[in-house]
Every structure is written in C-alpha cells, then in structure tokens.
Design an enzyme around this catalytic site. Structure first.
Site, PDB file in Angstrom:
ATOM      1  N   ASP A   1      -4.908   2.897   0.436  1.00 14.18           N
ATOM      2  CA  ASP A   1      -3.672   3.672   0.514  1.00 14.18           C
ATOM      3  C   ASP A   1      -2.567   3.990  -0.481  1.00 14.18           C
ATOM      4  OD1 ASP A   1      -3.977   4.650   3.357  1.00 14.18           O
ATOM      5  OD2 ASP A   1      -3.885   2.731   3.956  1.00 14.18           O
TER       6      ASP A   1
ATOM      7  N   GLU B   1       0.776  -1.344  -0.112  1.00 16.77           N
ATOM      8  CA  GLU B   1       0.050  -0.007   0.020  1.00 16.77           C
ATOM      9  C   GLU B   1       0.869   1.199   0.147  1.00 16.77           C
ATOM     10  OE1 GLU B   1      -2.848  -0.181   3.343  1.00 16.77           O
ATOM     11  OE2 GLU B   1      -1.211  -0.978   4.562  1.00 16.77           O
TER      12      GLU B   1
END
Ligand code: PEP
Ligand code: MG
Length: 575
Positions: free
Chosen positions: A459, A435
């Site tokens: 993210d 992420e």
C-alpha cells in the site's frame, strides 16, 4: 496452434498441464432474495437448465475422440450421474423454496457442500471426483447465463489442471485452494493485489494481467507456465516441452536443497541475526509456516476469516481462530492485524461499494466506523493474548486522531474484560502499519504512541505513486525502486531503529530476494513474508555481509536515475 502470452509474474515455478477455463458464471454468482410468488418460476428455471445441460452432455457422445472412446463415455456417464444426483438437483430446488434465493446461488451452495464431503473421503479417486462436481455445476451455470458450454476437459481427469480465469477475487482463490490447480492465470490483476498474494501463498506458479488469456486459450489446451518470466506457452512443440520439463526438475532439485535451511539460524556473514517471519491468511496456513521454519507470524491478515461468508464471525469463533494460531506457534510471536476490509477485500453482500475503494472506508477507518464489529474483534484478540505471544497490528493508520481512537477502543475493551474477570495479557503490544505516506512522514507520533511498527510496502507504494495495485493497466508504473519509495522506507526504518521501536516490513517487498540486501542495508532486521519465500530469503541473508553492502545501499539511496538504481541493485545482489 502454438503461441505465447505475456503477463505479470506473481509466483515462481514452472507448470505444465491442460487449461481449465473457469467461467465468470462460476466465480461471480450473485445472491438475491426472490418475492414469494417468483419461487416456483425459479424452480422451473433451474429444471430447464438441468434438462438443457443433460441434453448437451448426452449430445457430446457424437464428438468423442476415436482413440479414447471408452474413457470419454465413462466421463460423460459420470457427469450425467452427478447432474441427476439429488444432492445437487433436489437439494438446490429445496433451497430455492426454503430460502427464496436465486437458482444460481442454490446450485453453487449445494456444490460447495458436496465438494467438502468429497474432500473428506479417504480414497484418492473419490476425492478427485469433486472436480467433476464443480465442472458439472459450472456447465449448468453457463447454460443459465445463456453462454455456450465448455468443451469437455481431458477424459483422463488430468491432475495438472491450470486455472484460466478472467479474474479471481481473493475470496474465490481461498476457496479454490482445495482444488489444487497446478498454476493460475488471470486476465486482470496487479502483482501485489490480494489475489496475487494468496496465489503466492499457495506456492503455485501464477501470472496475472494477461489481458486476453481467457479469450485466446481453449479448454484443455496444453500449456507451459513460466511463473518467473510471466510467460504462457500455448500448445508448445515437443522440443519446448522437453526443455521446460528439464527446467522443472532442476527447480525441484533447487527447492529440495533449500529445505535443508529450514532449521538454520538466519544470521548474516558478520553474525547479525535477522528475524524471518511469515504472513498468513488463515489458521490452516500454519502447516507451511512450520515447513519453512518461520520464527514467528509477522502478519495474520485476519480479514480473510470474513470473506466468503454471509455473516461476520462471532467473538467465540474469532477467539478460537486466534487462539489456535497463537498456540500453534508454541510461544513464538504472532502478530494479528485487525480487519483490513474494503478495497479488494469486500465482505459478501457488502451494503455499499465505494466509488474509489482503495481510498474509501477501508481497514481501521471501517473498524472505527463500525464499533460493534471492532469491539468484537478486540475482545477475541485480547482473550487469545492470554495463550501466547500475541501482538495486535492496526492497518492504514494515517495520523494521531486514529491512533488515539484505536488505543482508546483497546483500553475500554481491556477494562470490560477485566470487569468480567476474563483473562488477557495486560502488557499486549500494539503496533501500527506504515502504509500511507502521511504515516511515514509523521512518524514521530507513531513512534511515541505505539509499541512497534510494520511497513506495508504494497500500500505504501500504491499510495505514494498513486497507482491502483489491482489494476494491470498501470502495473508498469508500480515501482518499489522509485526514489520516493526508497526514501520513505529508509526514513521509516532508520527513525524507528534510532528510537529503538521494533520495525519490520510485511509487504511483498520483504519476500522478494532482489530487495533483501537493499532492506538489510537500510537497517531492517525483521522481515515478514509468504512462507513460500522464506527459505530463499534465508539463503540470501546467509550470504550477505552487512558492512559490505552498506556503501552500495547508500549509493542507491542517493541515485535518482532508474537505470542507475537498477545497475547498482544488480551489483548489490551479485555474489
Ligand atoms: C501492505 O500493504 O503491504 C500489506 C502488507 O497489507 P496488505 O497487502 O494486506 O494490504
Ligand atoms: Mg496494506
């Protein structure tokens, strides 16, 4: 007056009901300890607020609507009774004295106790009365904060209440789960903020980023919420109401039809099996997981066990929570993520808030900085691994040093359990979330050291495009189809596939039907999403032929013009 508001659609569906404005006071009650000599003053402050609220409620009789005088009087009497009830007033006074806490905190705590008692009632009418308890306490809190009181909500205790708030934290939304609002509207927030994610899990229409809804909508206004378009119609005319009621029943029929897919195998037209797993926040979410036929849990956001609490749960409590999920899934895989605290998921009374929380001491960084906290969780996870197919997933890893440190922690925890003769699965699989762009761009080390990978697109997009996912001001720039994002995704999926390391996507992109074929075309075979999105995704999988979507996927990956990408995606999704 009729008008409409536009925001960011978060959770589909249509809701029709009355506005219920939630004051900031209610959701953001702070907690502080008073010096001993201030306690009596605080009790007096509470008494004053209770008395002022009593007078305010009694005064409302003058404004009762002619046509509903009897119901209105009954409603006021009920609220006056709750206000005088010793479970609220006396208990709150006692708590202030006992714990030297502020009056607002004592009131909110007593309210929560009372609400959970109401929830346990068999009788539906009595259960419903918890809403009145909340409304009364809200009114007192508003009096305390010097704000004017609410206008009274519908005398008929409308079941279709629509929550209108300036902002709701993920922790507050978890608490509001039991209130069963028929839709949720907030002024702040991005579409992949954790508040939005929790709302999606409630399967309740939700729109965030409305900017001025809390200001412009009045308590009890009639609202139509179009969760798909992100539109709120305030005090609509009869014709609009009739149109939306019709659409609402059509959507209900579609939802019922989807339910038939619950037990169908998620195979593409060419016979490739696709794993559709569920994301959960709490063990209680297993009910929806089962209802929607998930074949595993791809992401248990374990940090939600921590929110709304003053103290972190001990090993035993965590172990019971993890074991209940693992056992509840009857042998299906359960991936539990280690705490991803920080950013928009702060522990209550956190000692410090970072100046830039999304880039601060979050997730694995916080766990490595707080070894005791991490070790307690690892012990609980490893112990639960003896009861089923539990895998551990580590969030926000950025490189080899963090991977090594984490694996070392797991190893030493295993050794101490073994020394104590406590059972765990020695072969437990350890995975990492991809992420952070740095992780995606140094994937080899992740592939070498970890057993599986899961892409957190929420993210990954936030950090790739430098866009705060919780900030509605920049939400128009949050673009899953940005070529940079698509290239990272395609690179991670194909590299993991080549190395035969299991790879899944567990960010919100995985549950968006518009992206299902694109991700399939990139080679993804394991999706994890909110339970509410599972059956629609399965329907898309069932109507997809992998050989047919491949050429268009490659074209999308080669394109760099956003309009062209959109056009190609529409083609990919046609048929
Ligand atoms: C993600 O970032 O995509 C993810 C799944 O984790 P979270 O949304 O909890 O940050
Ligand atoms: Mg994440």
């Amino acid at each position: 007056m009729s008008f409409s508001l536009h925001g960011l659609p978060v959770s589909n569906g249509i809701a029709i009901g009355h506005a219920h404005l939630v004051s900031h006071a209610m959701l953001e009650v702070s907690h502080y300890v008073l010096p001993k000599n201030m306690v009596h003053q605080e009790v007096a402050r509470l008494n004053e607020a209770l008395e002022a609220t009593r007078k305010e409620l009694a005064g409302l009789r003058e404004f009762r609507p002619q046509q509903a005088a009897a119901e209105f009087d009954a409603f006021l009497d009920l609220h006056l009774m709750i206000l005088a009830d010793e479970h609220i007033s006396t208990a709150a006074r006692e708590m202030i004295v006992r714990e030297q806490c502020n009056a607002e905190w004592a009131l909110k705590t007593q309210m929560e106790t009372l609400v959970s008692q109401f929830e346990a009632f068999e009788d539906a009418y009595l259960r419903e009365r918890k809403t009145d308890v909340v409304q009364v306490v809200e009114r007192v809190l508003q009096t305390m904060s010097g704000q004017p009181g609410h206008t009274p909500p519908s005398a008929q205790h409308d079941k279709n209440l629509i929550l209108v708030a300036h902002d709701v934290s993920p922790a507050d939304l978890i608490q509001l789960k039991s209130h069963q609002f028929s839709a949720i509207l907030t002024d702040l927030g991005g579409a992949t903020s954790h508040t939005a994610i929790v709302a999606r899990g409630l399967n309740t229409p939700c729109i965030v980023g409305l900017h001025h809804a809390r200001e412009l909508i009045k308590d009890n206004d009639m609202l139509i919420i179009d969760g798909e378009q992100g539109v709120v119609l305030v005090n609509p005319d009869k014709q609009l109401l009739a149109e939306y009621k019709l659409r609402q029943s059509q959507l209900d029929i579609e939802r019922q039809k989807l339910k038939r897919l619950k037990t169908a195998h998620a195979n593409t037209l060419d016979g490739t099996h696709i794993e559709l797993h569920a994301n959960i926040e709490m063990p209680q979410d297993l009910i929806e997981v089962k209802e929607n036929g998930a074949t595993g849990i791809g992401l248990f956001r374990s940090e939600f066990l921590f929110l709304n609490r003053d103290h972190l749960p001990e090993e035993e409590e965590q172990f019971e929570a993890y074991r209940s999920v693992v056992e509840g899934m009857d042998g299906l895989p359960v991936t539990i993520r280690t705490f991803d605290l920080g950013a928009d998921k702060q522990i209550k009374n956190a000692s410090r808030v970072a100046s830039n929380p999304a880039l601060g001491l979050r997730a694995i960084r916080l766990c490595l900085a707080e070894p005791q906290l991490f070790r307690t969780q690892l012990r609980a996870l490893l112990r639960a691994s003896a009861y089923g197919k539990l895998k551990i997933l580590v969030p926000m890893l950025s490189g080899v040093a963090e991977i090594n440190q984490t694996l070392q922690f797991i190893e030493t925890t295993k050794q101490s359990l073994a020394a104590e003769g406590i059972a765990y699965n020695p072969e437990i699989k350890i995975g990492g979330m991809i992420e952070i762009p740095a992780a995606a761009l140094s994937l080899n080390v992740f592939i070498r050291k970890l057993d599986f990978l899961s892409i957190g697109t929420n993210d990954l997009i936030q950090y790739t495009l430098a866009i705060d996912r919780t900030d509605e001001e920049v939400s128009h720039l949050y673009d899953p189809l940005h070529p940079a994002v698509l290239h990272l995704l395609a690179h991670v999926i194909s590299s993991a596939n080549k190395a035969e390391v299991p790879i899944s996507v567990c960010g919100e992109m995985a549950g968006e039907v518009a992206y299902t074929r694109l991700l399939l075309g990139m080679g993804l075979r394991n999706f994890s999403m909110n339970s509410a999105q599972l059956l629609a995704s399965k329907q898309r999988v069932l109507t997809t032929s992998l050989p047919e979507i491949l050429p268009l996927t490659l074209k999308i990956l080669r394109a760099d013009d956003p309009l062209k990408i959109q056009e190609l995606l529409s083609k990919l999704n046609a048929g």
